[in-house]
Design an enzyme around this catalytic site. Structure first.
Site, PDB file in Angstrom:
ATOM      1  CG  ASP A   1      -2.055   0.789   0.827  1.00 29.37           C
ATOM      2  OD1 ASP A   1      -3.412   0.272   0.832  1.00 29.37           O
ATOM      3  OD2 ASP A   1      -1.937   1.979   0.926  1.00 29.37           O
TER       4      ASP A   1
ATOM      5  CG  PHE B   1     -18.281 -13.025  -5.762  1.00 34.21           C
ATOM      6  CD1 PHE B   1     -19.016 -12.076  -6.753  1.00 34.21           C
ATOM      7  CD2 PHE B   1     -17.364 -13.960  -6.362  1.00 34.21           C
ATOM      8  CE1 PHE B   1     -19.012 -12.201  -8.303  1.00 34.21           C
ATOM      9  CE2 PHE B   1     -17.496 -13.926  -7.951  1.00 34.21           C
ATOM     10  CZ  PHE B   1     -18.093 -13.216  -8.904  1.00 34.21           C
TER      11      PHE B   1
ATOM     12  CD  GLU C   1     -17.808  -3.182   3.958  1.00 35.07           C
ATOM     13  OE1 GLU C   1     -18.167  -2.624   4.996  1.00 35.07           O
ATOM     14  OE2 GLU C   1     -17.571  -2.436   3.015  1.00 35.07           O
TER      15      GLU C   1
ATOM     16  CB  CYS D   1     -20.414  -2.941  -2.763  1.00 26.08           C
ATOM     17  SG  CYS D   1     -18.772  -3.310  -1.930  1.00 26.08           S
TER      18      CYS D   1
ATOM     19  CE  LYS E   1     -17.018   0.790  -5.566  1.00 24.68           C
ATOM     20  NZ  LYS E   1     -16.248   0.143  -6.647  1.00 24.68           N
TER      21      LYS E   1
HETATM   22  C1  UGA Z   1     -21.953  -6.909  -1.521  1.00 20.01           C
HETATM   23  C2  UGA Z   1     -22.104  -8.281  -2.225  1.00 20.01           C
HETATM   24  O1  UGA Z   1     -23.323  -9.076  -1.056  1.00 20.01           O
HETATM   25  C3  UGA Z   1     -20.831  -9.080  -2.072  1.00 20.01           C
HETATM   26  O2  UGA Z   1     -20.980 -10.275  -2.754  1.00 20.01           O
HETATM   27  C4  UGA Z   1     -20.004  -8.125  -2.804  1.00 20.01           C
HETATM   28  O3  UGA Z   1     -18.612  -8.792  -3.092  1.00 20.01           O
HETATM   29  C5  UGA Z   1     -19.683  -6.725  -2.248  1.00 20.01           C
HETATM   30  O4  UGA Z   1     -21.024  -6.091  -2.255  1.00 20.01           O
HETATM   31  C6  UGA Z   1     -18.759  -5.985  -2.909  1.00 20.01           C
HETATM   32  O5  UGA Z   1     -19.194  -5.596  -4.246  1.00 20.01           O
HETATM   33  O6  UGA Z   1     -17.509  -5.723  -2.539  1.00 20.01           O
HETATM   34  P1  UGA Z   1     -21.758  -5.801   1.125  1.00 20.01           P
HETATM   35  O7  UGA Z   1     -21.828  -4.440   0.459  1.00 20.01           O
HETATM   36  O8  UGA Z   1     -20.721  -5.870   1.896  1.00 20.01           O
HETATM   37  O9  UGA Z   1     -21.831  -6.980  -0.080  1.00 20.01           O
HETATM   38  O10 UGA Z   1     -23.111  -6.067   1.895  1.00 20.01           O
HETATM   39  P2  UGA Z   1     -24.381  -6.762   1.646  1.00 20.01           P
HETATM   40  O11 UGA Z   1     -24.384  -7.742   2.787  1.00 20.01           O
HETATM   41  O12 UGA Z   1     -24.529  -7.366   0.364  1.00 20.01           O
HETATM   42  O13 UGA Z   1     -25.558  -5.952   2.111  1.00 20.01           O
HETATM   43  C7  UGA Z   1     -25.784  -4.503   1.111  1.00 20.01           C
HETATM   44  C8  UGA Z   1     -26.805  -3.662   1.464  1.00 20.01           C
HETATM   45  O14 UGA Z   1     -28.150  -4.305   1.244  1.00 20.01           O
HETATM   46  C9  UGA Z   1     -26.965  -3.478   2.884  1.00 20.01           C
HETATM   47  O15 UGA Z   1     -27.318  -2.100   3.063  1.00 20.01           O
HETATM   48  C10 UGA Z   1     -27.963  -4.215   3.379  1.00 20.01           C
HETATM   49  O16 UGA Z   1     -28.526  -3.808   4.768  1.00 20.01           O
HETATM   50  C11 UGA Z   1     -29.054  -4.197   2.464  1.00 20.01           C
HETATM   51  N1  UGA Z   1     -29.825  -5.309   2.240  1.00 20.01           N
HETATM   52  C12 UGA Z   1     -29.341  -6.506   1.903  1.00 20.01           C
HETATM   53  C13 UGA Z   1     -31.132  -5.233   2.332  1.00 20.01           C
HETATM   54  O17 UGA Z   1     -31.838  -4.018   2.597  1.00 20.01           O
HETATM   55  N2  UGA Z   1     -32.006  -6.111   2.075  1.00 20.01           N
HETATM   56  C14 UGA Z   1     -31.514  -7.402   1.738  1.00 20.01           C
HETATM   57  O18 UGA Z   1     -32.392  -8.413   1.924  1.00 20.01           O
HETATM   58  C15 UGA Z   1     -30.177  -7.820   1.708  1.00 20.01           C
END
Ligand code: UGA
Length: 453
Positions: free
Chosen positions: A31, A153, A156, A283, A286
């Site tokens: 980094d 994939f 967090e 994620c 964006k």
């Molecule tokens: C997401 C993807 O799930 C990962 O597979 C991917 O690798 C990652 O983006 C990335 O591109 O790096 P993340 O952003 O950590 O992961 O979080 P998620 O668990 O997917 O949740 C995203 C958002 O959706 C959160 O705000 C969560 O509260 C919301 N969400 C999720 C809902 O509102 N309803 C749901 O049923 C599920």
């Protein structure tokens, strides 16, 4: 054992580097931020991710993981180089790829033999072609190299488990040699020789398992697209169920029941059908925008992606309207917020729905009190002293005119609701994540509002 360099020690880079080291490979994480590298060398982890600190320490101790500032030596010593630098959104929504270009140039200059340069960062389709061109122009060595794509994939909060036990591993390559080297990096994971036990938070090393993780080899463009298409599809599921939730409120239906009835159809699936205040994070917002922009650039009007974004944005506004409808006048009301991070088990505040909701309430003159189990420090960077930070959920509830749940942390699921009820000024509870049972909340005495029920 492979020699691997991971450039960019942010969220993705760090998890990738540490997990590869745990698989037995020799990994150098790079980094340009000197302070960050010095802290990592001393075992101080810049992000909150369950299990990561222990793995950083143990792999450093066993000599498989090291950190440095210089791309040059890391590239020289490695066969496979993962680029995991940021691709932040520009104001237009397209991804800013300047860090990728800069790193590609530096990697090219340091090449001393055949290398596979792998895009790990989320990038729009066609980026691989640009990386290849950049390396070709700057490659003094003049030798052979490959550019590959290997999207992550990781969620967090469960990133280590996701890395070590993925549903699939996708690599986009232009040569058999690159595919074989990448397979070499992932073999312990493909065979499930290394896996993560979520309950104990420990990595388990075992004999190769019968069930292998699918290792999918595509061309580079398809692999790049798989990432954007997957994240956008998940965002679509969320926006879809939120739109259904809004409809449920008008039709007198219950979105939880509807989602269950839909989700048990295995073609639909139950996951990512939780209605609420919408998605946030670094994620989905964006990636859906970047996918839309690259579609436009390539000449396809991907209208559906615009709708996903619009429904998600509106969901926050609808929730603010619900708060207003419950309180009538917002000015000078004391509103308690439970949860600030964009989802549980992370301190990440990026694009968190709580930001828009709190700012809209502040604009109307509300006094905000808030508590989050881990995101308070990051929240302070955003709200400064415009909100009151509390030590626990009960302090938030104390004398508040309404309690608003923004993030479904386990700590909130296990609240003593009677105690909360007794301390609130008005018994108004707005649940932005449908955590509680409406009948139970009513029986305690709350005026309870949730989403689509
Ligand atoms: C997401 C993807 O799930 C990962 O597979 C991917 O690798 C990652 O983006 C990335 O591109 O790096 P993340 O952003 O950590 O992961 O979080 P998620 O668990 O997917 O949740 C995203 C958002 O959706 C959160 O705000 C969560 O509260 C919301 N969400 C999720 C809902 O509102 N309803 C749901 O049923 C599920």
């Amino acid at each position: 054992m492979m020699n691997i360099a991971v450039i960019g020690s942010g969220y993705v880079g760090l998890v990738t580097g540490v997990c590869f080291a745990e698989c037995g490979h020799k990994v150098i994480c790079v980094d340009k931020d000197e302070q960050k590298i010095n802290r990592l060398k001393n075992g101080i982890i810049p992000i909150y991710e369950p299990g990561l600190d222990q793995l950083v320490l143990s792999n450093q101790e066993q000599g498989r993981l090291s950190f440095c500032n210089d791309i040059g030596p890391a590239v020289e010593k490695s066969d496979v180089i993962f680029i995991a630098v940021g691709t932040p959104p520009k104001p237009t929504g397209e991804a800013d790829l300047s860090y990728i270009e800069d790193v590609s140039r530096q990697v090219a200059k340091a090449m001393n033999g055949y290398k596979v340069v792998v895009e790990k960062s989320t990038v729009p389709v066609k980026t691989g072609e640009w990386v290849k061109r950049t390396i070709r122009f700057n490659n003094k060595f003049g030798g052979d190299f490959d550019v590959a794509s290997n999207p992550e994939f990781l969620r967090e909060g469960s990133a280590i488990g996701d890395f070590l036990k993925p549903d699939r591993i996708v690599v986009g390559v232009e040569s058999q040699k690159a595919a074989e080297l990448l397979q070499g990096c992932y073999q312990p994971i493909i065979d499930q020789r290394v896996s993560f036990d979520i309950s104990s938070g420990k990595v388990i090393h075992q004999d190769p398992q019968d069930r292998h993780v699918p290792f999918i080899v595509t061309n580079v463009s398809s692999s790049e697209l798989i990432k954007h298409a997957s994240n956008s599809f998940l965002a679509l599921k969320i926006s879809y169920i939120n739109a259904v939730a809004n409809f449920c409120e008008l039709a007198g239906a219950d979105v939880e029941q509807v989602a269950k009835g839909m989700g048990l159809d295995s073609r639909i699936g139950t996951k990512f059908l939780n209605a609420g205040v919408g998605y946030g994070g670094s994620c989905f917002p964006k990636d859906v925008s970047a996918f839309l922009e690259i579609s436009r650039e390539l000449g396809y009007d991907f209208k559906l992606l615009e709708d996903i974004i619009e429904v998600n944005q509106k969901q926050r506004e609808i929730f603010v309207r619900k708060i207003k409808n419950a309180l009538w006048i917002i000015k000078d009301k004391s509103i308690g917020i439970l949860g600030l991070s964009f989802k549980p088990n992370t301190d990440d505040m990026r694009e968190a729905p709580s930001i828009d909701v709190i700012k809209a309430l502040q604009l109307e003159g509300a006094k905000i009190k808030a508590y989050d189990p881990v995101a308070m420090d990051n929240a302070k960077q955003i709200f400064g002293d415009t909100i009151t930070y509390c030590n626990d959920p009960y302090e938030v509830a104390q004398d508040s005119d309404a309690l608003v749940l923004m993030t479904e942390w386990d700590e909130f699921k296990n609240l003593d609701l009677k105690k909360v009820f007794d301390t609130l000024h008005y018994p108004i509870f707005l649940d932005g994540r449908n955590v509680f049972n409406p009948a139970e909340m009513k029986s305690i005495g709350f005026e309870y509002h949730s989403i689509g029920r």
